[in-house]
Design a protein around this motif. Structure first.
Motif, mmCIF file in Angstrom:
data_model
loop_
_atom_site.group_PDB
_atom_site.id
_atom_site.type_symbol
_atom_site.label_atom_id
_atom_site.label_comp_id
_atom_site.label_asym_id
_atom_site.label_seq_id
_atom_site.Cartn_x
_atom_site.Cartn_y
_atom_site.Cartn_z
ATOM 1 N N GLY A 45 -10.242 -16.857 -21.441
ATOM 2 C CA GLY A 45 -9.384 -18.187 -21.580
ATOM 3 C C GLY A 45 -7.899 -18.161 -22.059
ATOM 4 O O GLY A 45 -7.063 -18.893 -21.589
ATOM 5 N N GLU A 46 -7.766 -17.137 -23.199
ATOM 6 C CA GLU A 46 -6.534 -17.272 -24.071
ATOM 7 C C GLU A 46 -5.350 -16.571 -23.113
ATOM 8 O O GLU A 46 -4.257 -16.637 -23.408
ATOM 9 C CB GLU A 46 -6.676 -16.704 -25.173
ATOM 10 C CG GLU A 46 -7.567 -17.238 -26.172
ATOM 11 C CD GLU A 46 -7.122 -18.776 -26.329
ATOM 12 O OE1 GLU A 46 -6.273 -19.230 -26.478
ATOM 13 O OE2 GLU A 46 -8.224 -19.568 -26.010
ATOM 14 N N GLU A 47 -5.814 -15.937 -21.827
ATOM 15 C CA GLU A 47 -4.654 -15.105 -21.278
ATOM 16 C C GLU A 47 -3.859 -15.710 -20.588
ATOM 17 O O GLU A 47 -3.998 -16.824 -20.047
ATOM 18 C CB GLU A 47 -5.525 -14.109 -20.045
ATOM 19 C CG GLU A 47 -4.786 -12.870 -19.470
ATOM 20 C CD GLU A 47 -5.614 -11.836 -19.917
ATOM 21 O OE1 GLU A 47 -5.358 -10.768 -19.102
ATOM 22 O OE2 GLU A 47 -6.341 -11.592 -20.591
ATOM 23 N N ARG A 48 -2.468 -15.423 -20.760
ATOM 24 C CA ARG A 48 -1.510 -16.473 -20.037
ATOM 25 C C ARG A 48 -1.173 -16.156 -18.396
ATOM 26 O O ARG A 48 -1.399 -14.956 -17.992
ATOM 27 C CB ARG A 48 -0.005 -15.896 -20.640
ATOM 28 C CG ARG A 48 -0.180 -16.244 -22.128
ATOM 29 C CD ARG A 48 1.484 -16.338 -22.598
ATOM 30 N NE ARG A 48 1.255 -16.738 -23.878
ATOM 31 C CZ ARG A 48 0.754 -17.829 -24.587
ATOM 32 N NH1 ARG A 48 0.877 -18.680 -23.885
ATOM 33 N NH2 ARG A 48 0.888 -18.024 -25.904
ATOM 34 N N LEU A 49 -1.019 -17.221 -17.827
ATOM 35 C CA LEU A 49 -0.952 -16.975 -16.206
ATOM 36 C C LEU A 49 0.530 -16.856 -16.142
ATOM 37 O O LEU A 49 1.338 -17.996 -16.442
ATOM 38 C CB LEU A 49 -1.423 -18.367 -15.619
ATOM 39 C CG LEU A 49 -2.852 -18.452 -15.534
ATOM 40 C CD1 LEU A 49 -3.034 -19.749 -14.720
ATOM 41 C CD2 LEU A 49 -3.515 -17.366 -14.811
ATOM 42 N N ASP A 50 0.855 -15.840 -15.339
ATOM 43 C CA ASP A 50 2.349 -15.607 -15.129
ATOM 44 C C ASP A 50 2.712 -16.748 -13.863
ATOM 45 O O ASP A 50 1.944 -17.396 -13.103
ATOM 46 C CB ASP A 50 2.652 -14.230 -14.486
ATOM 47 C CG ASP A 50 1.998 -13.798 -13.616
ATOM 48 O OD1 ASP A 50 1.721 -14.814 -12.401
ATOM 49 O OD2 ASP A 50 1.827 -12.576 -13.164
ATOM 50 N N ASP A 51 4.220 -16.938 -13.699
ATOM 51 C CA ASP A 51 4.539 -18.106 -12.754
ATOM 52 C C ASP A 51 4.004 -17.929 -11.420
ATOM 53 O O ASP A 51 3.467 -18.979 -10.838
ATOM 54 C CB ASP A 51 5.988 -18.008 -12.894
ATOM 55 C CG ASP A 51 6.574 -18.737 -14.031
ATOM 56 O OD1 ASP A 51 5.769 -19.160 -14.826
ATOM 57 O OD2 ASP A 51 7.729 -19.039 -14.168
ATOM 58 N N PRO A 52 3.755 -16.578 -10.794
ATOM 59 C CA PRO A 52 3.608 -16.669 -9.502
ATOM 60 C C PRO A 52 1.872 -17.009 -9.287
ATOM 61 O O PRO A 52 1.643 -17.581 -8.297
ATOM 62 C CB PRO A 52 3.629 -14.879 -9.101
ATOM 63 C CG PRO A 52 4.626 -14.463 -9.888
ATOM 64 C CD PRO A 52 4.774 -15.254 -11.323
ATOM 65 N N CYS A 53 1.183 -16.508 -10.228
ATOM 66 C CA CYS A 53 -0.249 -16.883 -10.180
ATOM 67 C C CYS A 53 -0.341 -18.373 -10.346
ATOM 68 O O CYS A 53 -1.056 -19.017 -9.689
ATOM 69 C CB CYS A 53 -1.063 -16.223 -11.381
ATOM 70 S SG CYS A 53 -1.415 -14.489 -10.827
ATOM 71 N N GLN A 54 0.104 -19.012 -11.204
ATOM 72 C CA GLN A 54 0.372 -20.301 -11.506
ATOM 73 C C GLN A 54 0.803 -21.079 -10.217
ATOM 74 O O GLN A 54 0.044 -22.188 -9.666
ATOM 75 C CB GLN A 54 1.250 -20.721 -12.468
ATOM 76 C CG GLN A 54 0.687 -20.678 -13.959
ATOM 77 C CD GLN A 54 1.599 -21.204 -14.731
ATOM 78 O OE1 GLN A 54 1.875 -22.528 -14.818
ATOM 79 N NE2 GLN A 54 2.064 -20.666 -15.857
ATOM 80 N N SER A 55 1.839 -20.622 -9.528
ATOM 81 C CA SER A 55 2.049 -21.162 -8.321
ATOM 82 C C SER A 55 1.211 -21.027 -7.191
ATOM 83 O O SER A 55 0.973 -22.161 -6.696
ATOM 84 C CB SER A 55 3.696 -20.780 -7.615
ATOM 85 O OG SER A 55 4.396 -20.761 -8.769
#
Ligand code: GLN
Length: 281
Positions: A45-55
């Motif tokens: 859960g603490e892992e950051r989501l990079d922009d392409p994955c978020q998009s």
């Protein structure tokens, strides 16, 4: 949702779950984007989501919000414990259709029985039967080239033994050929049925759902065709609508079938009509 550098897996899941009112769907969508199982998401859960994955995840979320079926967004739906690839060109396999598989597998057919799946779509019925009974010689037809391509892909991905996939409308490509078992999940919804405006079916191919004013046009056609395509003693097993038991039974009876039954699904609805071709038929 906008992409932000500090969004974590659990942030995204929390927001998506509240938007969709489903934690499971939020997990399935993000898991699909990241190529991860749900257990991984929960543990990271603490892992950051990079922009392409978020998009990508946000785009899927928006499509889901307007009602696109989760199976089309994931490109997959499980049937009889196997994952079937699905696109909007085929009907989404449904759990109640597993009743046909269950009853077909319980028939006392020859080890090398010839089996026909009419209007196979994703291939879920025909390919499952071929996988469960490798001795059976399974043929599947569909009028849609796109559907046949998906069924072919599924037969390769699932490593099912040889299944003959033929293009054409119902019995059209089967001149002179007879089978021991014919199965089908044909269209059976009446044109204009209010059910067509709700849920997943809004996004499914109308040609796989709608069959004339009473929903029985294709069933009639299939029952007619059995005279020329079922072996004596052969079985027909077709999916029907929740209130089509009486009409289905009457159709089979007038065509001379014996041992007719209307089987109910887990919800207690009429779901499958089945009968055996009389030897003298
Ligand atoms: N079972 C589908 C539904 O509920 C209909 C599928 C079909 O017509 N074969 O809409």
């Amino acid at each position: 949702m906008n992409a932000t550098p500090e969004t974590t897996v659990s942030d995204w899941l929390r927001r998506a779950a509240s938007t969709l009112d489903s934690q499971l769907e939020a997990q399935l969508l993000l898991g699909h984007v990241l190529g991860r199982e749900r257990a991984w998401l929960i543990a990271h859960g603490e892992e950051r989501l990079d922009d392409p994955c978020q998009s990508k995840a946000n785009a899927l979320l928006e499509r889901r919000q307007v009602g696109e079926p989760i199976a089309y967004l994931l490109g997959e739906r499980e049937f009889w414990s196997r994952p079937f690839r699905v696109t909007p060109e085929v009907l989404i396999p449904r759990p109640e259709t597993e009743l046909i598989v269950e009853k077909a597998l319980a028939l006392d057919l020859p080890e090398n029985a010839r089996v026909l799946d009419l209007g196979t779509g994703s291939g879920c019925i025909g390919l499952t039967l071929a996988a469960e009974r490798p001795g059976w010689q399974v043929t599947a037809t569909d009028i849609s080239q796109a559907a046949l391509a998906i069924a072919r892909q599924n037969s390769e991905d699932l490593d099912v033994g040889p299944v003959e996939l033929l293009s054409g409308c119902w019995f059209e490509p089967l001149e002179g050929r007879r089978f021991d078992l014919i199965v089908s999940n044909p269209p059976y919804v009446a044109a204009g049925d209010i059910h067509l405006g709700k849920g997943d079916v809004r996004f499914e191919p109308e040609s796989a759902l709608v069959a004339g004013p009473d929903g029985l046009d294709d069933l009639r056609h299939i029952v007619d065709g059995t005279a020329a395509h079922l072996n004596p003693g052969g079985w027909l097993m077709v999916e029907i609508g929740h209130d089509q038991g009486p009409a289905g039974g009457t159709l089979l009876k007038s065509a001379g079938f014996e041992n007719i039954s209307i089987l109910s699904d887990g919800a207690g609805n009429d779901r499958v009509a089945t009968g055996q071709r009389n030897d003298g038929a």
